[in-house]
Design a protein around this motif. Structure first.
Motif, PDB file in Angstrom:
ATOM      1  N   PHE A 251      49.824  14.284  25.276  1.00 21.52           N
ATOM      2  CA  PHE A 251      50.127  14.134  26.428  1.00 21.52           C
ATOM      3  C   PHE A 251      50.039  12.448  26.543  1.00 21.52           C
ATOM      4  O   PHE A 251      50.755  12.414  27.917  1.00 21.52           O
ATOM      5  CB  PHE A 251      48.763  15.349  26.961  1.00 21.52           C
ATOM      6  N   HIS A 252      49.125  11.907  26.890  1.00 21.73           N
ATOM      7  CA  HIS A 252      49.032  10.639  27.447  1.00 21.73           C
ATOM      8  C   HIS A 252      50.648   9.842  26.720  1.00 21.73           C
ATOM      9  O   HIS A 252      50.713   8.897  27.986  1.00 21.73           O
ATOM     10  CB  HIS A 252      47.521  10.186  27.074  1.00 21.73           C
ATOM     11  N   ALA A 253      50.351   9.215  25.994  1.00 22.53           N
ATOM     12  CA  ALA A 253      51.884   8.975  25.075  1.00 22.53           C
ATOM     13  C   ALA A 253      52.922   9.227  25.714  1.00 22.53           C
ATOM     14  O   ALA A 253      53.607   8.495  26.237  1.00 22.53           O
ATOM     15  CB  ALA A 253      52.101   9.315  23.484  1.00 22.53           C
TER      16      ALA A 253
ATOM     17  N   LYS B  48      54.171  18.270  28.704  1.00 26.58           N
ATOM     18  CA  LYS B  48      54.693  17.304  28.176  1.00 26.58           C
ATOM     19  C   LYS B  48      54.291  16.812  26.916  1.00 26.58           C
ATOM     20  O   LYS B  48      52.968  16.353  27.339  1.00 26.58           O
ATOM     21  CB  LYS B  48      55.553  16.005  29.286  1.00 26.58           C
ATOM     22  N   ARG B  49      54.357  15.980  25.545  1.00 20.59           N
ATOM     23  CA  ARG B  49      53.808  15.426  24.593  1.00 20.59           C
ATOM     24  C   ARG B  49      55.049  14.506  24.158  1.00 20.59           C
ATOM     25  O   ARG B  49      56.048  13.828  23.950  1.00 20.59           O
ATOM     26  CB  ARG B  49      53.397  16.734  23.807  1.00 20.59           C
ATOM     27  N   ARG B  50      54.551  13.526  23.599  1.00 19.74           N
ATOM     28  CA  ARG B  50      54.707  12.420  22.261  1.00 19.74           C
ATOM     29  C   ARG B  50      54.549  12.627  20.716  1.00 19.74           C
ATOM     30  O   ARG B  50      53.510  12.592  21.086  1.00 19.74           O
ATOM     31  CB  ARG B  50      54.608  11.165  22.848  1.00 19.74           C
TER      32      ARG B  50
ATOM     33  N   GLY C  12      48.844  23.859  31.742  1.00 19.21           N
ATOM     34  CA  GLY C  12      49.472  22.859  30.246  1.00 19.21           C
ATOM     35  C   GLY C  12      48.501  23.933  29.865  1.00 19.21           C
ATOM     36  O   GLY C  12      48.018  25.463  29.517  1.00 19.21           O
ATOM     37  N   ILE C  13      47.992  23.562  28.346  1.00 20.51           N
ATOM     38  CA  ILE C  13      47.288  24.041  27.266  1.00 20.51           C
ATOM     39  C   ILE C  13      47.240  23.254  26.265  1.00 20.51           C
ATOM     40  O   ILE C  13      47.802  22.090  25.788  1.00 20.51           O
ATOM     41  CB  ILE C  13      48.739  25.339  26.607  1.00 20.51           C
ATOM     42  N   GLY C  14      46.357  23.770  25.956  1.00 18.39           N
ATOM     43  CA  GLY C  14      46.181  22.447  24.408  1.00 18.39           C
ATOM     44  C   GLY C  14      45.313  21.631  25.484  1.00 18.39           C
ATOM     45  O   GLY C  14      43.974  21.963  26.511  1.00 18.39           O
TER      46      GLY C  14
ATOM     47  N   VAL D  83      45.001  20.645  28.182  1.00 18.07           N
ATOM     48  CA  VAL D  83      44.564  21.160  29.518  1.00 18.07           C
ATOM     49  C   VAL D  83      44.007  21.332  30.753  1.00 18.07           C
ATOM     50  O   VAL D  83      43.148  20.550  30.725  1.00 18.07           O
ATOM     51  CB  VAL D  83      44.287  22.968  29.227  1.00 18.07           C
ATOM     52  N   CYS D  84      44.444  21.308  31.624  1.00 21.30           N
ATOM     53  CA  CYS D  84      44.011  20.830  33.026  1.00 21.30           C
ATOM     54  C   CYS D  84      43.192  21.231  33.417  1.00 21.30           C
ATOM     55  O   CYS D  84      42.185  22.221  33.595  1.00 21.30           O
ATOM     56  CB  CYS D  84      44.637  21.363  34.159  1.00 21.30           C
ATOM     57  N   PRO D  85      41.855  19.876  33.310  1.00 21.02           N
ATOM     58  CA  PRO D  85      40.093  20.045  33.505  1.00 21.02           C
ATOM     59  C   PRO D  85      39.903  21.133  34.492  1.00 21.02           C
ATOM     60  O   PRO D  85      38.643  21.179  34.998  1.00 21.02           O
ATOM     61  CB  PRO D  85      39.773  18.880  32.761  1.00 21.02           C
TER      62      PRO D  85
HETATM   63  C1  HEM Z   1      47.057  23.780  41.396  1.00 23.85           C
HETATM   64  C2  HEM Z   1      46.604  22.825  41.248  1.00 23.85           C
HETATM   65  C3  HEM Z   1      46.980  21.966  39.507  1.00 23.85           C
HETATM   66  C4  HEM Z   1      47.578  22.461  38.798  1.00 23.85           C
HETATM   67  C5  HEM Z   1      48.963  23.499  39.229  1.00 23.85           C
HETATM   68  C6  HEM Z   1      47.565  21.492  37.756  1.00 23.85           C
HETATM   69  C7  HEM Z   1      48.477  21.627  36.201  1.00 23.85           C
HETATM   70  C8  HEM Z   1      48.332  20.435  35.262  1.00 23.85           C
HETATM   71  C9  HEM Z   1      49.014  20.233  34.108  1.00 23.85           C
HETATM   72  C10 HEM Z   1      50.051  21.096  33.937  1.00 23.85           C
HETATM   73  C11 HEM Z   1      48.699  19.010  33.505  1.00 23.85           C
HETATM   74  C12 HEM Z   1      48.447  18.941  32.449  1.00 23.85           C
HETATM   75  C13 HEM Z   1      48.316  19.926  30.551  1.00 23.85           C
HETATM   76  C14 HEM Z   1      49.185  20.429  30.383  1.00 23.85           C
HETATM   77  O1  HEM Z   1      50.071  19.168  29.274  1.00 23.85           O
HETATM   78  O2  HEM Z   1      48.460  20.483  28.582  1.00 23.85           O
HETATM   79  C15 HEM Z   1      47.290  19.087  34.171  1.00 23.85           C
HETATM   80  C16 HEM Z   1      46.153  17.986  33.680  1.00 23.85           C
HETATM   81  C17 HEM Z   1      45.605  17.351  34.615  1.00 23.85           C
HETATM   82  N1  HEM Z   1      44.670  17.867  35.603  1.00 23.85           N
HETATM   83 FE1  HEM Z   1      45.197  19.724  36.214  1.00 23.85          FE
HETATM   84  N2  HEM Z   1      46.195  20.839  37.663  1.00 23.85           N
HETATM   85  C18 HEM Z   1      45.839  21.321  39.215  1.00 23.85           C
HETATM   86  C19 HEM Z   1      44.581  21.059  39.851  1.00 23.85           C
HETATM   87  C20 HEM Z   1      44.156  19.641  39.524  1.00 23.85           C
HETATM   88  C21 HEM Z   1      42.466  19.365  39.814  1.00 23.85           C
HETATM   89  C22 HEM Z   1      42.169  20.025  41.166  1.00 23.85           C
HETATM   90  C23 HEM Z   1      42.198  18.496  39.315  1.00 23.85           C
HETATM   91  C24 HEM Z   1      41.037  17.812  39.686  1.00 23.85           C
HETATM   92  C25 HEM Z   1      39.956  17.855  39.754  1.00 23.85           C
HETATM   93  C26 HEM Z   1      43.119  18.439  37.823  1.00 23.85           C
HETATM   94  C27 HEM Z   1      42.763  17.462  36.957  1.00 23.85           C
HETATM   95  C28 HEM Z   1      43.567  17.112  36.363  1.00 23.85           C
HETATM   96  C29 HEM Z   1      43.755  16.068  34.758  1.00 23.85           C
HETATM   97  C30 HEM Z   1      42.845  15.107  35.316  1.00 23.85           C
HETATM   98  C31 HEM Z   1      44.403  16.236  33.662  1.00 23.85           C
HETATM   99  C32 HEM Z   1      45.036  15.521  32.638  1.00 23.85           C
HETATM  100  C33 HEM Z   1      43.727  16.351  31.688  1.00 23.85           C
HETATM  101  C34 HEM Z   1      44.247  15.225  29.897  1.00 23.85           C
HETATM  102  O3  HEM Z   1      44.602  13.882  30.290  1.00 23.85           O
HETATM  103  O4  HEM Z   1      43.272  15.951  29.302  1.00 23.85           O
HETATM  104  N3  HEM Z   1      44.015  19.281  37.812  1.00 23.85           N
HETATM  105  N4  HEM Z   1      47.120  19.198  35.328  1.00 23.85           N
END
Ligand code: HEM
Length: 498
Positions: free
Chosen positions: A103-105, A364-366, A436-438, A441-443
């Motif tokens: 994901f990061h790449a 999104k992934r690379r 997201g997933i895997g 996935v959004c923490p």
């Molecule tokens: C409705 C609100 C939100 C949606 C729809 C959402 C959606 C997503 C999605 C789609 C991803 C990518 C996951 C993937 O590609 O598998 C992601 C990653 C992430 N989200 Fe959220 N997010 C939301 C709220 C939040 C909140 C409130 C936080 C923090 C408190 C947050 C922190 C993060 C972080 C740090 C990542 C990166 C994870 C990684 O790098 O491994 N998100 N989010």
């Protein structure tokens, strides 16, 4: 002088980048010859499809999804090809390690986080584990404060007099409320109400996307130099640090003084970072808080703006939702337990997420290595992949009558199939990809779901809402992203019989 030099180097770099991209895309296309494509053919045709994708991505992806059924296909964007995967490939993504599909790449190219957030934040992203542990496990403690902030933020932002109907821009209004509510849990009160801090964090997403785009035009070896001109990272961090510095000094003093016996120790992200004991520098902590806001504010605001617009467009659901909130919150108050019982509210929020969506191309992934998917599709190293999220969320083989907005859909599925966890707002699976997933996935999704439920329930309880004279689409597509329509407006009135 420096600016002129930078502009002319930007132009040179832009032209060279264009040439490099053409060469790269042609060779990349040969490596992906075995995967069918969507859109116009030939080198020029593929650019035409890429340009159309900027505004029409959901339609182009849908065309490929309908044509190739379960198989992978590829679509061009301006810089490279993207291999689009289907629901059946999602398990391959879940199983893949970060060293295979990253994901990061994938996002590095768009955001260049090392330069837009700062290297130390990316190299030691310990705030991710705080999101997964403290932020998620302390929701019970955080709910009352966040609820309090939502009430105050809506009051101040809407500024309604008795019985007044006001037409408000949905996204702009909710952005402020989300940013304040989130920051109540990130940096605590009173900083979460400081207009300068809120403005800094609200402008962050656009600034970083813009800077990331400019940096994406430069080759890797030029990034350190380019970042000095093209980013305002240092200014942003210093700006944030001016706010945090006195708070950090005060908290460190108290930690020293009281240790474990500090009774009214704040329950917020900043404090959890200090408890971790890894850094006390205001600059580093400011950069980390900005990174958290970047992930949290824009995503949650967009989802909530879409949901609110769906409610105004379907006013017949306001009364039953209000009755649910009145009964449950009336008995249990604004608590985590009450939020868990709001089944209609939860189902509405999840359906709005499914129906409107946040990406035609999600996940999104690379590929960092050559990989072969379980259906035999070969994905060479370097390939960008995505999943046709919006098309999956609207697939009649998965969702009955998918193009109808049915707010109780997930509640009914839960009742029919008796699986309570599969249809929760935070649940992710190959049919539910909004978070997201895997591995990536959004923490923050548990915290996001809590904020969404609190904001939605509070508005239902305390405000009347309806569409204005002009109707809008709730969402618009910008490249592969789907975002809330910033022009959309709704009418709101404070309820007097609360
Ligand atoms: C409705 C609100 C939100 C949606 C729809 C959402 C959606 C997503 C999605 C789609 C991803 C990518 C996951 C993937 O590609 O598998 C992601 C990653 C992430 N989200 Fe959220 N997010 C939301 C709220 C939040 C909140 C409130 C936080 C923090 C408190 C947050 C922190 C993060 C972080 C740090 C990542 C990166 C994870 C990684 O790098 O491994 N998100 N989010």
């Amino acid at each position: 002088m420096g600016d002129i030099l930078f502009s002319s180097s930007l132009l040179c770099v832009g032209v060279s980048a264009l040439v490099a991209v053409c060469v790269y895309r042609t060779s990349e296309s040969r490596n992906l010859n075995h995967i069918p494509s969507v859109g116009s053919f030939g080198p020029l045709g593929s650019y035409w499809t890429a340009i159309k994708s900027l505004t029409n991505s959901p339609k182009i992806v849908q065309e490929g999804y309908n044509k190739y059924k379960a198989a992978a296909f590829k679509i061009p964007n301006l810089g490279h090809w993207v291999v689009v995967l289907n629901r059946d490939h999602v398990d391959d993504i879940i199983r893949a390690s970060d060293k295979e599909l990253s994901f990061h790449a994938a996002i590095d190219d768009y955001v260049r986080p090392v330069y837009t957030f700062g290297r130390q934040i990316i190299d030691d992203a310990y705030h991710y584990s705080i999101m997964k542990s403290q932020l998620t496990h302390n929701l019970s403690a955080v709910v009352p404060d966040v609820a309090d902030e939502i009430v105050a933020a809506l009051d101040e932002t809407l500024d309604l007099t008795e019985n007044e109907w006001k037409c408000v821009p949905v996204l702009k209004t909710v952005e402020k409320v989300v940013c304040r509510a989130g920051n109540r849990a990130f940096v605590g009160y009173p900083l979460c109400r400081d207009s300068d801090w809120i403005e800094l964090n609200m402008q962050l997403t656009n600034a970083i996307i813009k800077e990331g785009f400019i940096l994406s035009l430069f080759p890797k070896f030029m990034l350190p130099l380019a970042a000095r001109f093209a980013t305002k990272t240092t200014n942003r961090v210093k700006h944030g640090a001016r706010h945090l510095s006195p708070i950090i000094t005060e908290r460190l003093k108290r930690m020293e003084e009281y240790g474990e016996k500090w009774n009214d120790k704040p329950d917020d992200f900043l404090q959890w970072c200090l408890d971790e004991g890894k850094e006390t520098s205001a600059d580093l902590l400011a950069a980390r808080m900005l990174a958290i806001n970047f992930a949290a504010t824009h995503t949650t605001s967009n989802t909530f703006a879409q949901t609110l617009y769906c409610l105004a467009a379907n006013p017949q659901y306001i009364q039953p939702l209000r009755e649910e909130v009145q009964t449950i919150v009336g008995k249990d108050g604004w608590t985590k337990e009450a939020l868990a019982k709001l089944r209609k509210v939860e189902s509405f929020l999840k359906e709005a997420q499914r129906f409107e969506g946040n990406a035609s191309l999600g996940i999104k992934r690379r590929a960092l290595k050559d990989i072969t998917l379980s259906d035999g599709t070969f994905v060479p190293k370097g390939t960008y992949i995505c999943v046709a999220s919006h098309a999956i969320h609207h697939d009649p083989r998965i969702y009955e009558d998918p193009d109808t907005f049915d707010p109780y859909r997930y509640m009914k599925l839960q009742e029919k199939q008796g699986d309570s966890s599969r249809y929760q707002l935070v649940a992710v699976n190959p049919e539910s990809l909004m978070f997201g997933i895997g591995k990536a996935v959004c923490p923050g999704r548990f915290f996001a779901a809590m904020m969404l439920k609190l904001m939605f329930a509070h508005i239902i309880l305390s405000y009347d809402l309806k569409l204005g004279d002009i109707s809008y689409s709730a969402s618009v597509g910008i490249g592969p992203a789907i975002v809330a329509n910033s022009s959309a407006k709704v009418m709101l009135r404070r309820r007097s019989d609360e």
